[in-house]
Structures are given as structure tokens and as C-alpha cells.
Write a protein that holds these residues in place. Structure first.
Motif, PDB file in Angstrom:
ATOM      1  N   GLY A  12     -34.514 -55.908  -9.019  1.00 38.23           N
ATOM      2  CA  GLY A  12     -34.906 -54.643  -8.409  1.00 38.23           C
ATOM      3  C   GLY A  12     -34.779 -54.602  -6.904  1.00 38.23           C
ATOM      4  N   CYS A  13     -33.913 -55.445  -6.341  1.00 43.33           N
ATOM      5  CA  CYS A  13     -33.823 -55.498  -4.883  1.00 43.33           C
ATOM      6  C   CYS A  13     -32.679 -54.640  -4.364  1.00 43.33           C
ATOM      7  CB  CYS A  13     -33.664 -56.938  -4.407  1.00 43.33           C
ATOM      8  SG  CYS A  13     -32.403 -57.872  -5.279  1.00 43.33           S
ATOM      9  N   ARG A  14     -32.814 -54.228  -3.128  1.00 43.89           N
ATOM     10  CA  ARG A  14     -31.755 -53.483  -2.435  1.00 43.89           C
ATOM     11  C   ARG A  14     -31.018 -54.368  -1.436  1.00 43.89           C
ATOM     12  NH1 ARG A  14     -34.698 -47.633  -1.099  1.00 43.89           N
ATOM     13  NH2 ARG A  14     -35.256 -47.137  -3.275  1.00 43.89           N
ATOM     14  N   ARG A  15     -31.774 -55.215  -0.764  1.00 41.58           N
ATOM     15  CA  ARG A  15     -31.187 -56.144   0.206  1.00 41.58           C
ATOM     16  C   ARG A  15     -31.908 -57.490   0.070  1.00 41.58           C
ATOM     17  NH1 ARG A  15     -31.453 -53.635   6.107  1.00 41.58           N
ATOM     18  NH2 ARG A  15     -33.602 -54.374   5.822  1.00 41.58           N
ATOM     19  N   ILE A  16     -31.240 -58.546   0.499  1.00 40.60           N
ATOM     20  CA  ILE A  16     -31.835 -59.876   0.466  1.00 40.60           C
ATOM     21  C   ILE A  16     -31.665 -60.541   1.817  1.00 40.60           C
ATOM     22  CG2 ILE A  16     -31.917 -62.113  -0.666  1.00 40.60           C
ATOM     23  CD1 ILE A  16     -29.997 -59.372  -2.372  1.00 40.60           C
ATOM     24  N   TRP A  17     -32.776 -60.962   2.391  1.00 35.53           N
ATOM     25  CA  TRP A  17     -32.740 -61.742   3.626  1.00 35.53           C
ATOM     26  C   TRP A  17     -32.635 -63.221   3.262  1.00 35.53           C
ATOM     27  CZ3 TRP A  17     -32.378 -60.227   8.615  1.00 35.53           C
ATOM     28  CH2 TRP A  17     -32.646 -58.873   8.904  1.00 35.53           C
ATOM     29  N   ALA A  18     -31.627 -63.894   3.772  1.00 38.10           N
ATOM     30  CA  ALA A  18     -31.405 -65.309   3.500  1.00 38.10           C
ATOM     31  C   ALA A  18     -31.592 -66.107   4.785  1.00 38.10           C
ATOM     32  CB  ALA A  18     -30.002 -65.534   2.943  1.00 38.10           C
ATOM     33  N   VAL A  19     -32.487 -67.080   4.751  1.00 38.10           N
ATOM     34  CA  VAL A  19     -32.803 -67.896   5.918  1.00 38.10           C
ATOM     35  C   VAL A  19     -32.140 -69.262   5.779  1.00 38.10           C
ATOM     36  CG1 VAL A  19     -34.648 -68.902   7.327  1.00 38.10           C
ATOM     37  CG2 VAL A  19     -35.015 -66.709   6.141  1.00 38.10           C
ATOM     38  N   GLY A  20     -31.394 -69.663   6.793  1.00 38.02           N
ATOM     39  CA  GLY A  20     -30.689 -70.934   6.758  1.00 38.02           C
ATOM     40  C   GLY A  20     -31.610 -72.129   6.924  1.00 38.02           C
ATOM     41  N   SER A  21     -31.032 -73.315   7.014  1.00 38.67           N
ATOM     42  CA  SER A  21     -31.803 -74.555   7.128  1.00 38.67           C
ATOM     43  C   SER A  21     -32.728 -74.517   8.340  1.00 38.67           C
ATOM     44  CB  SER A  21     -30.852 -75.746   7.242  1.00 38.67           C
ATOM     45  OG  SER A  21     -30.111 -75.916   6.059  1.00 38.67           O
ATOM     46  N   ARG A  39     -37.961 -55.747  10.867  1.00 39.86           N
ATOM     47  CA  ARG A  39     -36.707 -55.377  10.219  1.00 39.86           C
ATOM     48  C   ARG A  39     -36.830 -55.188   8.709  1.00 39.86           C
ATOM     49  NH1 ARG A  39     -34.460 -58.104  14.805  1.00 39.86           N
ATOM     50  NH2 ARG A  39     -32.338 -57.341  15.289  1.00 39.86           N
ATOM     51  N   LEU A  40     -37.918 -55.626   8.135  1.00 40.49           N
ATOM     52  CA  LEU A  40     -38.065 -55.534   6.689  1.00 40.49           C
ATOM     53  C   LEU A  40     -38.132 -54.076   6.240  1.00 40.49           C
ATOM     54  CD1 LEU A  40     -40.683 -58.365   6.056  1.00 40.49           C
ATOM     55  CD2 LEU A  40     -38.218 -58.423   5.605  1.00 40.49           C
ATOM     56  N   ALA A  41     -37.475 -53.800   5.130  1.00 36.88           N
ATOM     57  CA  ALA A  41     -37.448 -52.454   4.565  1.00 36.88           C
ATOM     58  C   ALA A  41     -37.853 -52.507   3.098  1.00 36.88           C
ATOM     59  CB  ALA A  41     -36.043 -51.842   4.703  1.00 36.88           C
ATOM     60  N   GLY A 255     -30.469 -78.757  17.340  1.00 39.39           N
ATOM     61  CA  GLY A 255     -30.286 -78.180  18.662  1.00 39.39           C
ATOM     62  C   GLY A 255     -29.819 -76.741  18.666  1.00 39.39           C
ATOM     63  N   GLY A 256     -29.586 -76.175  17.471  1.00 39.67           N
ATOM     64  CA  GLY A 256     -29.119 -74.798  17.380  1.00 39.67           C
ATOM     65  C   GLY A 256     -30.228 -73.836  16.994  1.00 39.67           C
ATOM     66  N   ALA A 257     -29.840 -72.600  16.742  1.00 44.71           N
ATOM     67  CA  ALA A 257     -30.792 -71.541  16.422  1.00 44.71           C
ATOM     68  C   ALA A 257     -31.084 -71.510  14.928  1.00 44.71           C
ATOM     69  CB  ALA A 257     -30.234 -70.197  16.878  1.00 44.71           C
ATOM     70  N   LEU A 258     -32.150 -70.804  14.569  1.00 39.43           N
ATOM     71  CA  LEU A 258     -32.474 -70.523  13.172  1.00 39.43           C
ATOM     72  C   LEU A 258     -31.982 -69.122  12.863  1.00 39.43           C
ATOM     73  CD1 LEU A 258     -33.797 -71.219  10.489  1.00 39.43           C
ATOM     74  CD2 LEU A 258     -35.972 -70.406  11.435  1.00 39.43           C
ATOM     75  N   LEU A 259     -31.195 -68.999  11.804  1.00 41.73           N
ATOM     76  CA  LEU A 259     -30.510 -67.753  11.483  1.00 41.73           C
ATOM     77  C   LEU A 259     -30.985 -67.194  10.150  1.00 41.73           C
ATOM     78  CD1 LEU A 259     -28.160 -65.737  12.112  1.00 41.73           C
ATOM     79  CD2 LEU A 259     -26.647 -67.337  10.904  1.00 41.73           C
ATOM     80  N   ALA A 260     -31.171 -65.876  10.110  1.00 44.64           N
ATOM     81  CA  ALA A 260     -31.427 -65.151   8.872  1.00 44.64           C
ATOM     82  C   ALA A 260     -30.441 -63.995   8.799  1.00 44.64           C
ATOM     83  CB  ALA A 260     -32.861 -64.624   8.824  1.00 44.64           C
ATOM     84  N   VAL A 261     -29.841 -63.814   7.637  1.00 48.61           N
ATOM     85  CA  VAL A 261     -28.851 -62.763   7.432  1.00 48.61           C
ATOM     86  C   VAL A 261     -29.287 -61.905   6.256  1.00 48.61           C
ATOM     87  CG1 VAL A 261     -26.437 -62.259   6.891  1.00 48.61           C
ATOM     88  CG2 VAL A 261     -27.008 -64.206   8.345  1.00 48.61           C
ATOM     89  N   CYS A 262     -29.161 -60.602   6.410  1.00 49.76           N
ATOM     90  CA  CYS A 262     -29.523 -59.650   5.368  1.00 49.76           C
ATOM     91  C   CYS A 262     -28.254 -59.196   4.642  1.00 49.76           C
ATOM     92  CB  CYS A 262     -30.250 -58.453   5.976  1.00 49.76           C
ATOM     93  SG  CYS A 262     -30.845 -57.259   4.762  1.00 49.76           S
TER      94      CYS A 262
END
Length: 275
Positions: A12-21, A39-41, A255-262
Motif C-alpha cells: 500500500g505504499c506510494r513512495r519508499i525512502w531507502a537509507v544507505g549504510s 519530507r515525509l508524505a 568519511g562520507g555522507a549518509l544518504l537517503a533516496v526516495c
């Protein structure tokens, strides 16, 4: 694929936020959570793609942050516990093996390898000297069993940690939207580091954690999914889109950033945020 002990189904989802390592970088995780709240909808789901712990020194704060944000996410209108999914990454897979180390053929050698791969930082976060584990591993199975039992109890002393590490799934996928599209590229499959395209999902085993070779070159949709999304890559490229794949790993813990992609259900990128 209906084995709920191994796989999570996002319905039943419209979008999925995926968080990397994350690799136990609690400060970046807190920053990411703060950005996500704006940003959550409605209809959004949230999945953490594994490697929650390991390498970084803030394992305790990381797990606490994950538990807090899960509660906040579920407090939203029409949200349920199944709307937040945690995958088992290579770090969590090693952690599970650590708790059963007394059954290994060469426990000291296995432990040393895991320590070199990032498990040492997680042990130290719980106040456990990795050298103690090596000594107990050399002392024999009885001593080692006592050590792993003590480790298990130490984790349980931190509310929610043992339970969170016990609900990790090997992979997750979105339910097919309609029967008519069941055999067309539709929906998303989420894994930690990769998979073996020659094997069905149920037979992947360690491929989820160690099968990332040539992941971006997947020549055709795997299992009828529009896109396979992973959260760990040796190259740590940030967001990297292949024809049928996506990598979400900006090097957090290295040493890098934490990324989440929708992602939309068709595999398109709707939004992204990093901390």
C-alpha cells in the motif's frame, strides 16, 4: 517469497525512502532523521538497507536513534509497524555469527577476520575488549560459550537493542500493485549489497551481503522488479543508477555522507537527502 522471517513486504505504499549504510555514525543519522521529518508524505515507507552498526564508534547511540525515529514514524496518521523495515547488512550478519562463535570450526580465526571487518568497533561500544574474545576463542568452546552468552546479555541490558537486531530482514520488496502487472517490471526489491541474478530470491543466502560484483550491470529486470536497490558498495558512489539497479551509499562511516533516496514504485527517484 512470503517468508516473513526472511523478507519484508511493503504494501500500500506510494513512495519508499531507502537509507544507505550507516556504520554507526549516529551524528549523521540524527541529521538525516531531522531532514526526513520535513519530507515525509502520506503513503511513504522507510527502509534501512543494512550496515546499521560496525566500523563507527557510536553503535549505542545509532541503535537508540533508529528506535526513536521508528516510533516517530509509526506515530504518523495511518502508519503501522510494518511501514519501517530494517535489513541485515554484512555487519549485522557478522554480528549474528559472533553470537554463535562457539560453533565455528576455527573460532579464533573467524573472530579475527570479523574484527578486521569492523566488528571490533561494535564490541568496544558495548564496553567489551575484542582481545578478550580472542583469548576466550583460544581457550575452548566452554569458555567461548560463556563469553558469547555474556555478550548477548550485555546487548539485552540496552532497551530495544536486542529486539531491533532480531527483526532484521534479508531483503524487502513492494507488493505487486495489481494482478495485471504481476509479470511486468513493477515495484522494487531492496537488498544490502547485491544478489546472484542466476538464483531465485529464496536461494540467495550470502549473496545479499557478499554478492555485489557487477551489480550495476544487471542486464534485465531481476524477478520482474523495476529496480533492485542496494545500500552498500565498495565504491561508495553516492546515488548510482543502473538500468535496473540503484546504489545508495555515499560512504557514511568511511568519511562520507549518509544518504537517503526516495523511490517511486516504477523505480524513479522522487527525492533525496543527505547528512
Amino acid at each position: 517469497m512470503e517468508n516473513r522471517h526472511k523478507f519484508a513486504i511493503l504494501r500500500g505504499c506510494r513512495r519508499i525512502w531507502a537509507v544507505g549504510s550507516i556504520h554507526a555514525d549516529a551524528a549523521r543519522l540524527d541529521g538525516l532523521h531531522h531532514a526526513l521529518t520535513r519530507r515525509l508524505a502520506f503513503g511513504d515507507r522507510l527502509i534501512y538497507l543494512g550496515n546499521l552498526i560496525g566500523r563507527g564508534g557510536d553503535t549505542l547511540a545509532t541503535l537508540d536513534s533508529l528506535l526513536r525515529f521508528r516510533s516517530l514514524f509509526m506515530a504518523r496518521p495511518d502508519a503501522f509497524a510494518c511501514d519501517v523495515v530494517f535489513l541485515r547488512g554484512s555487519q549485522e550478519e557478522m554480528w549474528q555469527k559472533l553470537l554463535q562463535l562457539q560453533f565455528a570450526t576455527d573460532p579464533k580465526g573467524v573472530l579475527q577476520w570479523m574484527l578486521d571487518q569492523g566488528v571490533a568497533a561494535s564490541l568496544e561500544a558495548y564496553g567489551i575488549d575484542p582481545r578478550e574474545g580472542l583469548r576466550e576463542a583460544a581457550a575452548g568452546p566452554r569458555q567461548l560459550t560463556r563469553w558469547t552468552s555474556s555478550l548477548r546479555q550485555t546487548i539485552k541490558n540496552h532497551p530495544g537493542h536486542y529486539e531491533l537486531l532480531g527483526i532484521l530482514r534479508r531483503a524487502a520488496y513492494t507488493a505487486r500493485s495489481t494482478p495485471e502487472t504481476a509479470h511486468a517490471p513493477n515495484g522494487l526489491l531492496f537488498v544490502n549489497a547485491g544478489l546472484d541474478p542466476s538464483r531465485p530470491l529464496e536461494a540467495q543466502k550470502d549473496s545479499f551481503w557478499w554478492g555485489g560484483a557487477a551489480f550495476g550491470d544487471l542486464p534485465q529486470p531481476y524477478g520482474g522488479f523495476a529496480r533492485v536497490v542496494r545500500g552498500a558498495s565498495p565504491d561508495r558512489p553516492g546515488l548510482a543508477l543502473g538500468r535496473h539497479t540503484a546504489t545508495v551509499d555515499a560512504g557514511c562511516g568511511h568519511g562520507g555522507a549518509l544518504l537517503a533516496v526516495c523511490f517511486g514504485l516504477d523505480g524513479s527517484v522522487a527525492d533525496q537527502v543527505e547528512a
